[in-house]
Motif scaffolding. Structure first.
Motif, PDB file in Angstrom:
ATOM      1  N   GLN A 190      -2.809   0.988 -12.187  1.00 54.28           N
ATOM      2  CA  GLN A 190      -1.646   1.587 -11.805  1.00 54.28           C
ATOM      3  C   GLN A 190      -1.256   2.397 -12.907  1.00 54.28           C
ATOM      4  OE1 GLN A 190       1.690   0.238  -9.382  1.00 54.28           O
ATOM      5  NE2 GLN A 190       0.751  -1.857  -9.194  1.00 54.28           N
TER       6      GLN A 190
ATOM      7  N   GLN B 104       6.634   5.127 -15.670  1.00 53.19           N
ATOM      8  CA  GLN B 104       6.536   5.159 -14.090  1.00 53.19           C
ATOM      9  C   GLN B 104       7.065   4.165 -13.695  1.00 53.19           C
ATOM     10  OE1 GLN B 104       5.005   7.605 -12.377  1.00 53.19           O
ATOM     11  NE2 GLN B 104       5.196   8.587 -14.556  1.00 53.19           N
TER      12      GLN B 104
ATOM     13  N   SER C 125       6.040  -6.561 -10.114  1.00 56.38           N
ATOM     14  CA  SER C 125       5.475  -5.392  -9.328  1.00 56.38           C
ATOM     15  C   SER C 125       3.930  -5.687  -9.469  1.00 56.38           C
ATOM     16  CB  SER C 125       5.875  -4.151  -9.718  1.00 56.38           C
ATOM     17  OG  SER C 125       5.673  -4.157 -11.169  1.00 56.38           O
TER      18      SER C 125
ATOM     19  N   GLY D 244      -4.292   0.088   1.131  1.00 53.75           N
ATOM     20  CA  GLY D 244      -2.850  -0.214   1.172  1.00 53.75           C
ATOM     21  C   GLY D 244      -2.962  -1.728   0.317  1.00 53.75           C
TER      22      GLY D 244
ATOM     23  N   TYR E 245      -3.378  -4.567  -2.875  1.00 51.32           N
ATOM     24  CA  TYR E 245      -3.083  -4.652  -4.164  1.00 51.32           C
ATOM     25  C   TYR E 245      -3.370  -6.258  -4.732  1.00 51.32           C
ATOM     26  CZ  TYR E 245      -0.973  -4.393  -8.978  1.00 51.32           C
ATOM     27  OH  TYR E 245      -0.928  -4.502 -10.183  1.00 51.32           O
TER      28      TYR E 245
ATOM     29  N   ASN F 101      -3.268   4.807  -3.912  1.00 48.19           N
ATOM     30  CA  ASN F 101      -1.993   5.439  -2.847  1.00 48.19           C
ATOM     31  C   ASN F 101      -0.976   5.822  -3.720  1.00 48.19           C
ATOM     32  OD1 ASN F 101      -4.090   5.424  -0.653  1.00 48.19           O
ATOM     33  ND2 ASN F 101      -3.667   2.964  -0.433  1.00 48.19           N
ATOM     34  N   GLU F 102      -0.010   6.772  -2.890  1.00 49.53           N
ATOM     35  CA  GLU F 102       1.163   7.130  -3.288  1.00 49.53           C
ATOM     36  C   GLU F 102       2.116   5.901  -3.874  1.00 49.53           C
ATOM     37  OE1 GLU F 102       3.159   9.909  -0.940  1.00 49.53           O
ATOM     38  OE2 GLU F 102       3.767  11.223  -2.763  1.00 49.53           O
ATOM     39  N   ASP F 103       1.977   4.936  -3.094  1.00 45.46           N
ATOM     40  CA  ASP F 103       3.152   3.515  -3.085  1.00 45.46           C
ATOM     41  C   ASP F 103       2.553   2.714  -4.127  1.00 45.46           C
ATOM     42  OD1 ASP F 103       0.781   2.512  -1.932  1.00 45.46           O
ATOM     43  OD2 ASP F 103       1.995   1.832  -0.094  1.00 45.46           O
ATOM     44  N   GLY F 104       1.473   3.102  -4.888  1.00 46.32           N
ATOM     45  CA  GLY F 104       1.083   1.892  -5.836  1.00 46.32           C
ATOM     46  C   GLY F 104      -0.023   0.929  -5.503  1.00 46.32           C
ATOM     47  N   THR F 105      -0.312   1.193  -4.187  1.00 45.85           N
ATOM     48  CA  THR F 105      -1.517   0.133  -3.608  1.00 45.85           C
ATOM     49  C   THR F 105      -2.774   1.179  -3.970  1.00 45.85           C
ATOM     50  OG1 THR F 105      -1.267   1.071  -1.401  1.00 45.85           O
ATOM     51  CG2 THR F 105       0.024  -0.845  -2.240  1.00 45.85           C
TER      52      THR F 105
ATOM     53  N   ALA G  67      -1.033  11.033  -3.769  1.00 50.52           N
ATOM     54  CA  ALA G  67      -0.228  11.761  -4.729  1.00 50.52           C
ATOM     55  C   ALA G  67      -0.807  12.747  -5.478  1.00 50.52           C
ATOM     56  CB  ALA G  67       0.752  10.661  -5.569  1.00 50.52           C
TER      57      ALA G  67
END
Length: 346
Positions: free
Chosen positions: A46, A61, A192, A218, A220, A247-251, A304
């Motif tokens: 990440q 981040q 997280s 999606g 993680y 992915n943009e959401d951290g996954t 992203a």
């Protein structure tokens, strides 16, 4: 009878996980629309921090970084990294001369960091350099020596291998200091970083004669294995495994595509097995690019913008080795494990 492609998502319960901290530094020349220097820090794949020569600022981040590392963390990293663009630019010039190059687009990159298995307690450290996407230098921690696959790197290898204290310092850093800070980061960000999110998996096919793509997204943490099965047996022929992408959401997301004829689908049973942590999900419907389905192009397009920078950063492991190995700015818990240090001259 229509062929049926079964999707079996076998999410095996993981007995342990391999955690990592990595730094990617990229220096470029000849690219007017791309920063001359980019630095990325990643924790368990990440994005943890980002710096480029255009903004000239380091940006954390995660909120837990400021909470645990202090408000001065970004400023410390910024002050250190601001000296890197000039150093990388100079070293690119030196290596260009070694390759008898006078112009064009060129890159210097370096990837280094450490890994820790939270079950076996095994650790690993690594540092790999390259030039224009090809291996240039790497440190063999077992043999305690620098190696290069190209003649242009021999000058640097000979110079650095004469400094045994320098190599010993690197070995200590990768086997001890880096691991200690990796564990601290995991503890600081456990809310997280230690979460578990199962993948959403789909079989995508444009038309009956097109390849079939198994798309897992999606999920993680990032560790996932995608395997194709044919009549209950592992099948590796005409299979293309995609790269792990954030992915943009951290996954994360990953794909595996298989190419077979429509006749083969009718005569055999194919399945895609996705291994991750948690549970088992079964899907037997192929989604197309028509109607309610979602095309891979749209999925990938939702990433992203920083993904492009990450891909560029990992493309070749290029740049020159920094003289001291990356050291913490402060050894106390209110300091930070800085990813930056002085860059040696070639």
């Amino acid at each position: 009878m229509q062929s049926v492609i079964l999707l079996v998502v076998a999410l095996h319960v993981a007995s342990g996980a391999i955690h990592s901290w990595k730094a990617y530094y990229t220096g470029t020349t000849g690219l007017s629309e791309f920063p001359e220097f980019v630095a990325l820090n990643l924790i368990d794949d990440q994005l943890m921090g980002y710096f480029d020569s255009n903004t000239n600022r380091f940006k954390s981040q995660f909120k837990w970084m400021e909470d645990n590392l202090g408000k001065n963390y970004d400023e410390q990293e910024t002050n250190t990294l601001q000296g890197y663009p000039a150093a990388f630019k100079n070293n690119i010039k030196v290596v260009m001369e070694r390759f008898n190059q006078t112009q064009g687009v060129h890159t210097f990159q370096e990837m280094y960091g450490c890994e820790w298995d939270d079950q076996t307690r095994a650790t690993n450290g690594f540092i790999q350099d390259g030039y224009d996407g090809e291996d240039f230098l790497s440190l063999d921690l077992k043999e305690m020596r620098w190696i290069s696959p190209v003649q242009q790197g021999f000058i640097t290898v000979q110079k650095w291998n004469k400094d045994s204290a320098y190599i010993e310092s690197d070995k200590n850093y990768f086997s001890s200091v880096c691991i200690e800070w990796l564990k601290k980061y995991l503890e600081y960000g456990k809310s997280s970083l230690q979460k578990t999110v199962s993948p959403q998996v789909s079989l995508l096919q444009k038309d009956p004669s097109s390849p079939v793509t198994c798309h897992a997204t999606g999920f993680y943490p990032s560790g996932v294995t995608i395997t194709w099965m044919k009549n209950g047996q592992e099948h590796h022929e005409d299979v293309d495994l995609g790269e792990l992408l954030p992915n943009e959401d951290g996954t994360f997301q990953k794909t595996s595509t298989i190419r077979v004829t429509p006749d083969e689908w009718k005569k055999n049973e194919f399945s895609c097995v996705v291994e991750h942590q948690g549970k088992t999900v079964t899907e037997d419907k192929i989604r197309t690019n028509n109607g309610e389905s979602v095309s891979i192009g749209i999925i990938v397009g939702a990433l992203a913008a920083v993904v492009l920078l990450i891909i560029i950063a990992v493309a070749g492991y290029v740049v020159y080795k920094k003289k001291q190995g990356f050291k913490p700015v402060s050894g106390s818990d209110d300091g930070s494990n800085s990813s930056a240090q002085a860059v040696p001259q070639a």
